[in-house]
Design a protein around this motif. Sequence first.
Motif, PDB file in Angstrom:
ATOM      1  N   MET A  96       4.471   1.944   3.545  1.00 20.40           N
ATOM      2  CA  MET A  96       3.445   2.280   4.513  1.00 20.40           C
ATOM      3  C   MET A  96       3.541   3.853   4.627  1.00 20.40           C
ATOM      4  SD  MET A  96       1.750   0.191   5.704  1.00 20.40           S
ATOM      5  CE  MET A  96       1.277  -0.623   7.192  1.00 20.40           C
ATOM      6  N   LYS A  98       2.819   5.828   2.321  1.00 15.65           N
ATOM      7  CA  LYS A  98       1.806   6.511   1.584  1.00 15.65           C
ATOM      8  C   LYS A  98       0.456   6.472   2.426  1.00 15.65           C
ATOM      9  CE  LYS A  98       3.550   5.159  -3.121  1.00 15.65           C
ATOM     10  NZ  LYS A  98       3.422   4.597  -4.164  1.00 15.65           N
ATOM     11  N   THR A 144       7.562  -2.773   6.047  1.00 14.55           N
ATOM     12  CA  THR A 144       7.008  -2.326   4.830  1.00 14.55           C
ATOM     13  C   THR A 144       6.688  -3.297   3.806  1.00 14.55           C
ATOM     14  OG1 THR A 144       9.137  -2.212   3.752  1.00 14.55           O
ATOM     15  CG2 THR A 144       8.311  -0.243   4.859  1.00 14.55           C
ATOM     16  N   SER A 145       5.388  -3.571   3.512  1.00 12.23           N
ATOM     17  CA  SER A 145       4.583  -4.574   2.618  1.00 12.23           C
ATOM     18  C   SER A 145       3.570  -4.219   1.879  1.00 12.23           C
ATOM     19  CB  SER A 145       4.179  -5.737   3.484  1.00 12.23           C
ATOM     20  OG  SER A 145       3.539  -6.599   2.601  1.00 12.23           O
ATOM     21  N   LYS A 146       3.506  -4.244   0.539  1.00  9.94           N
ATOM     22  CA  LYS A 146       2.646  -3.758  -0.366  1.00  9.94           C
ATOM     23  C   LYS A 146       1.206  -4.323   0.259  1.00  9.94           C
ATOM     24  CE  LYS A 146       4.536  -1.719  -3.902  1.00  9.94           C
ATOM     25  NZ  LYS A 146       4.206  -0.499  -4.335  1.00  9.94           N
ATOM     26  N   MET A 147       1.029  -5.440   0.856  1.00  7.71           N
ATOM     27  CA  MET A 147      -0.060  -6.125   1.068  1.00  7.71           C
ATOM     28  C   MET A 147      -0.876  -5.450   2.152  1.00  7.71           C
ATOM     29  SD  MET A 147      -1.013  -9.898   2.823  1.00  7.71           S
ATOM     30  CE  MET A 147      -0.437  -9.576   4.369  1.00  7.71           C
ATOM     31  N   TRP A 148      -0.110  -4.969   3.022  1.00  8.79           N
ATOM     32  CA  TRP A 148      -0.584  -4.031   4.187  1.00  8.79           C
ATOM     33  C   TRP A 148      -1.029  -2.719   3.878  1.00  8.79           C
ATOM     34  CZ3 TRP A 148      -2.460  -6.442   7.927  1.00  8.79           C
ATOM     35  CH2 TRP A 148      -1.749  -7.726   8.643  1.00  8.79           C
ATOM     36  N   MET A 149      -0.435  -2.189   2.971  1.00  6.67           N
ATOM     37  CA  MET A 149      -0.766  -0.761   2.277  1.00  6.67           C
ATOM     38  C   MET A 149      -1.914  -0.870   1.689  1.00  6.67           C
ATOM     39  SD  MET A 149       1.086   1.892  -0.212  1.00  6.67           S
ATOM     40  CE  MET A 149       0.552   1.015  -1.673  1.00  6.67           C
ATOM     41  N   TYR A 150      -2.152  -2.169   0.863  1.00  6.19           N
ATOM     42  CA  TYR A 150      -3.536  -2.231  -0.018  1.00  6.19           C
ATOM     43  C   TYR A 150      -4.780  -2.583   0.846  1.00  6.19           C
ATOM     44  CZ  TYR A 150      -0.846  -2.280  -4.286  1.00  6.19           C
ATOM     45  OH  TYR A 150      -0.020  -1.793  -5.115  1.00  6.19           O
TER      46      TYR A 150
END
Length: 99
Positions: A1, A3, A60-66
């Motif tokens: 997050m 980023k 912090t989750s990659k899915m929420w960043m994408y």
Amino acid sequence: MNKLLKIAQVLIFTVLLLTIGVFIWQFFNPYARLMLIPLGILSIYYLLIYSFARLLQHQTSKMWMYVGILFIIIPLIAFSMAYQQIMEFSMQILNSFTN
């Protein structure tokens, strides 16, 4: 997050600089005022994305960043594809304010 927060901060700062540039440019070209409404909409939208990223910073989750990056890219594509319609809409809004 982190980023996503950095990307949103850069975009907010960029839209702010563009808004200041358009504000100065409108003194030399009256049609430059048409860009203030889309830039205002983008700045509000990116502020909402930034607040969403701050809200989910601890998860912090990659899915929420994408998902956040996708929501950042969507209005840029929409504004670039519908440029003529957005300028006509801005002209109608500005004409209704001045009349």
